[in-house]
Write an enzyme that holds these catalytic residues in place. Sequence first.
Site, PDB file in Angstrom:
ATOM      1  N   GLY A 159      -0.773 -11.078  -2.432  1.00  0.00           N
ATOM      2  CA  GLY A 159      -1.661 -10.176  -3.167  1.00  0.00           C
ATOM      3  C   GLY A 159      -0.976  -9.657  -4.400  1.00  0.00           C
ATOM      4  CB  VAL A 176      -0.314  -2.318  -4.143  1.00  0.00           C
ATOM      5  CG1 VAL A 176       0.957  -2.168  -3.331  1.00  0.00           C
ATOM      6  CG2 VAL A 176      -1.120  -1.030  -4.100  1.00  0.00           C
ATOM      7  CE  LYS A 194      -8.843   3.654   2.908  1.00  0.00           C
ATOM      8  NZ  LYS A 194      -7.536   3.674   2.274  1.00  0.00           N
ATOM      9  N   GLY A 243      -2.522  -7.693  -6.838  1.00  0.00           N
ATOM     10  CA  GLY A 243      -3.389  -6.700  -7.460  1.00  0.00           C
ATOM     11  C   GLY A 243      -2.580  -5.500  -7.935  1.00  0.00           C
TER      12      GLY A 243
HETATM   13  P1  NAD Z   1      -6.358  -4.732  -5.411  1.00  0.00           P
HETATM   14  O1  NAD Z   1      -7.804  -4.973  -5.188  1.00  0.00           O
HETATM   15  O2  NAD Z   1      -5.899  -4.243  -6.729  1.00  0.00           O
HETATM   16  O3  NAD Z   1      -5.530  -6.057  -5.083  1.00  0.00           O
HETATM   17  C1  NAD Z   1      -5.667  -6.770  -3.902  1.00  0.00           C
HETATM   18  C2  NAD Z   1      -5.342  -8.216  -4.260  1.00  0.00           C
HETATM   19  O4  NAD Z   1      -5.243  -8.969  -3.052  1.00  0.00           O
HETATM   20  C3  NAD Z   1      -6.423  -8.890  -5.115  1.00  0.00           C
HETATM   21  O5  NAD Z   1      -5.820  -9.510  -6.237  1.00  0.00           O
HETATM   22  C4  NAD Z   1      -7.051  -9.904  -4.161  1.00  0.00           C
HETATM   23  O6  NAD Z   1      -7.526 -11.066  -4.827  1.00  0.00           O
HETATM   24  C5  NAD Z   1      -5.875 -10.216  -3.268  1.00  0.00           C
HETATM   25  N1  NAD Z   1      -6.198 -10.803  -1.969  1.00  0.00           N
HETATM   26  C6  NAD Z   1      -7.217 -10.524  -1.127  1.00  0.00           C
HETATM   27  N2  NAD Z   1      -7.137 -11.279  -0.014  1.00  0.00           N
HETATM   28  C7  NAD Z   1      -6.023 -12.057  -0.159  1.00  0.00           C
HETATM   29  C8  NAD Z   1      -5.403 -13.036   0.656  1.00  0.00           C
HETATM   30  N3  NAD Z   1      -5.897 -13.367   1.845  1.00  0.00           N
HETATM   31  N4  NAD Z   1      -4.269 -13.624   0.196  1.00  0.00           N
HETATM   32  C9  NAD Z   1      -3.755 -13.288  -0.997  1.00  0.00           C
HETATM   33  N5  NAD Z   1      -4.312 -12.361  -1.815  1.00  0.00           N
HETATM   34  C10 NAD Z   1      -5.438 -11.755  -1.392  1.00  0.00           C
HETATM   35  O7  NAD Z   1      -5.913  -3.732  -4.234  1.00  0.00           O
HETATM   36  P2  NAD Z   1      -4.590  -2.852  -4.176  1.00  0.00           P
HETATM   37  O8  NAD Z   1      -4.904  -1.486  -4.644  1.00  0.00           O
HETATM   38  O9  NAD Z   1      -3.465  -3.608  -4.781  1.00  0.00           O
HETATM   39  O10 NAD Z   1      -4.372  -2.735  -2.588  1.00  0.00           O
HETATM   40  C11 NAD Z   1      -3.747  -3.768  -1.846  1.00  0.00           C
HETATM   41  C12 NAD Z   1      -3.504  -3.305  -0.414  1.00  0.00           C
HETATM   42  O11 NAD Z   1      -2.684  -2.137  -0.427  1.00  0.00           O
HETATM   43  C13 NAD Z   1      -4.754  -2.917   0.397  1.00  0.00           C
HETATM   44  O12 NAD Z   1      -4.549  -3.214   1.749  1.00  0.00           O
HETATM   45  C14 NAD Z   1      -4.817  -1.408   0.232  1.00  0.00           C
HETATM   46  O13 NAD Z   1      -5.535  -0.792   1.281  1.00  0.00           O
HETATM   47  C15 NAD Z   1      -3.355  -1.084   0.277  1.00  0.00           C
HETATM   48  N6  NAD Z   1      -3.009   0.188  -0.340  1.00  0.00           N
HETATM   49  C16 NAD Z   1      -3.321   0.429  -1.634  1.00  0.00           C
HETATM   50  C17 NAD Z   1      -2.937   1.644  -2.205  1.00  0.00           C
HETATM   51  C18 NAD Z   1      -3.194   1.945  -3.656  1.00  0.00           C
HETATM   52  O14 NAD Z   1      -2.656   2.947  -4.144  1.00  0.00           O
HETATM   53  N7  NAD Z   1      -3.947   1.136  -4.391  1.00  0.00           N
HETATM   54  C19 NAD Z   1      -2.269   2.610  -1.438  1.00  0.00           C
HETATM   55  C20 NAD Z   1      -1.947   2.293  -0.112  1.00  0.00           C
HETATM   56  C21 NAD Z   1      -2.325   1.090   0.437  1.00  0.00           C
END
Ligand code: NAD
Length: 354
Positions: free
Chosen positions: A183, A187, A81, A185
Site C-alpha cells: 500500500g 500512510v 469509528k 497511499g
Molecule cells: P489510502 O487510501 O491513502 O491508501 C491505501 C492504499 O492501499 C491505496 O493506494 C490502495 O490502492 C492500496 N491498497 C488497497 N488494497 C491493497 C492491496 N490488497 N494491496 C496493495 N495495496 C492495496 O489510505 P491510508 O490513509 O494510507 O491508510 C492505509 C491503512 O492505514 C488503512 O488500513 C488505514 O485504516 C490505516 N490507518 C491510516 C491512518 C491515517 O492517518 N491515514 C491512521 C491509522 C491507520
Amino acid sequence: MTAFWTEPDFDEHERVELIHDRKSGLTAIIALHSTHLGPGAGGTRFWHYAEPKAAMRDALRLSRGMSYKNAMAGLPMGGGKAVILAGEDRTKTPEMLAAFGDAVDALGGKYVTAEDVGISEADMAAVAKRTKFVSGLPNDDADEAGGDPGPFTAMGIYHGIKAAVQYKLGKDSVEGVHVAVQGTGSVGGGVAKLLAHDGAKLTLSDIDEKRAEALAKELGAQTVHADAIMSTPCDVFSPNALGAILDDEGIGRLDCAIVAGGANNQLARAGHGPMLAARGILYAPDYVINAGGIISVTMEYLCRCGEGNCDINEVRRRIAQIPGRLVEIWEESERSGISSDQVADRMAQKLIGR
Ligand code: NAD
C-alpha cells in the site's frame, strides 16, 4: 443485517448507529466502542463492501481498535469509528457528506470523526460544515497540530520500524534494511519516503500499480505485483493497505523477521498473533505503531476546544513515545511468553476499565 450485539466482533460496544438518508443516498454505520476515557474518536472509512455484514464487522472491529489505540497513546479519548457504505460506482456527493455530518452532530460530541481510507481532507471540511465534532481539517499553520493525519501516522510507523529493527536485528539504522511496503497511499507512501531518506532498500506494491510505480521511480525502489508483496523475502514487511491480511495463508507466505505497518486490524483472528510469534516474527501491534495520526487529530481537536496544547512539537513529542511503548510490549512478551498483540490488548483493556 442481524442485530449488532449478535455479531462475532461485538465487544460490549456502547452504541452502534445505523444511518440511512433517503434524500442523499447515504448509508453509514457509526460504532462507539468505549467512552471510558473520553469521547469516542476515530476516522470515517468510505468503502464499497460486498455485503453490509462486512461493513458492520469493520465498524465493530475498527472502533474497538480505536479504544485500544487511544488508550495506549495516552490520549483522553475513547474509541469510535464510522464507515460509509459506498455504492458499486463509489459515488460520493456533497449531500452525502452533509447528511453524514448531521449524523455525527446528532451524537452531541460522543463521537469525534476524522479521515480514514477513502476520505480526504476536503471531505472532512465538508462534514465540518454540519458539525464541530470533526478533526483532521486542512491546516495552513505548520507550527500547529492539525491537517491530514496520514503523514503523522507515517512518522510513528517510521519510528516504530526503526525500534523493531534495533530490537530484532540489533541495527541502529535502517540503512540497507529491506522493507516490503504493502500500500503506497497516504500512510504507506509516507513511510516509504522516510525510510528511503535513511537509505533503506524498498520493495513497494499497490493494487493501483501506477501509484506504486510512480513512487518507486521517485525513491529508486523496486515494485512487485500486489499478490507477491507478502511473500517477498525482506527484513520488514510493512502492511499499509487494508486489514485482516495476517491470516493462516498470509502468515504462511511471509519471509521476513518483522511485521510493522499502519493498516488497522492486521490480524485476521486473535490466534494469528501467537502464530506470528511461533514463526519467530516480531510483530508491532497495529494500534500502537499507527497512533501518530490520532495523536495529531486529538491534539488539534483539544486545541480547538480550548483544552489542549496546539504546538506541533507536542504532537511530535507524543509520536516519539511510540517506540518506547513498543519496546515495553516486546520485552513483556519475551518475559511472559505471551504474544505481543495479546500483551498490548491486556494493557489497553486495563486502561479502558474492561
Ligand atoms: P489510502 O487510501 O491513502 O491508501 C491505501 C492504499 O492501499 C491505496 O493506494 C490502495 O490502492 C492500496 N491498497 C488497497 N488494497 C491493497 C492491496 N490488497 N494491496 C496493495 N495495496 C492495496 O489510505 P491510508 O490513509 O494510507 O491508510 C492505509 C491503512 O492505514 C488503512 O488500513 C488505514 O485504516 C490505516 N490507518 C491510516 C491512518 C491515517 O492517518 N491515514 C491512521 C491509522 C491507520
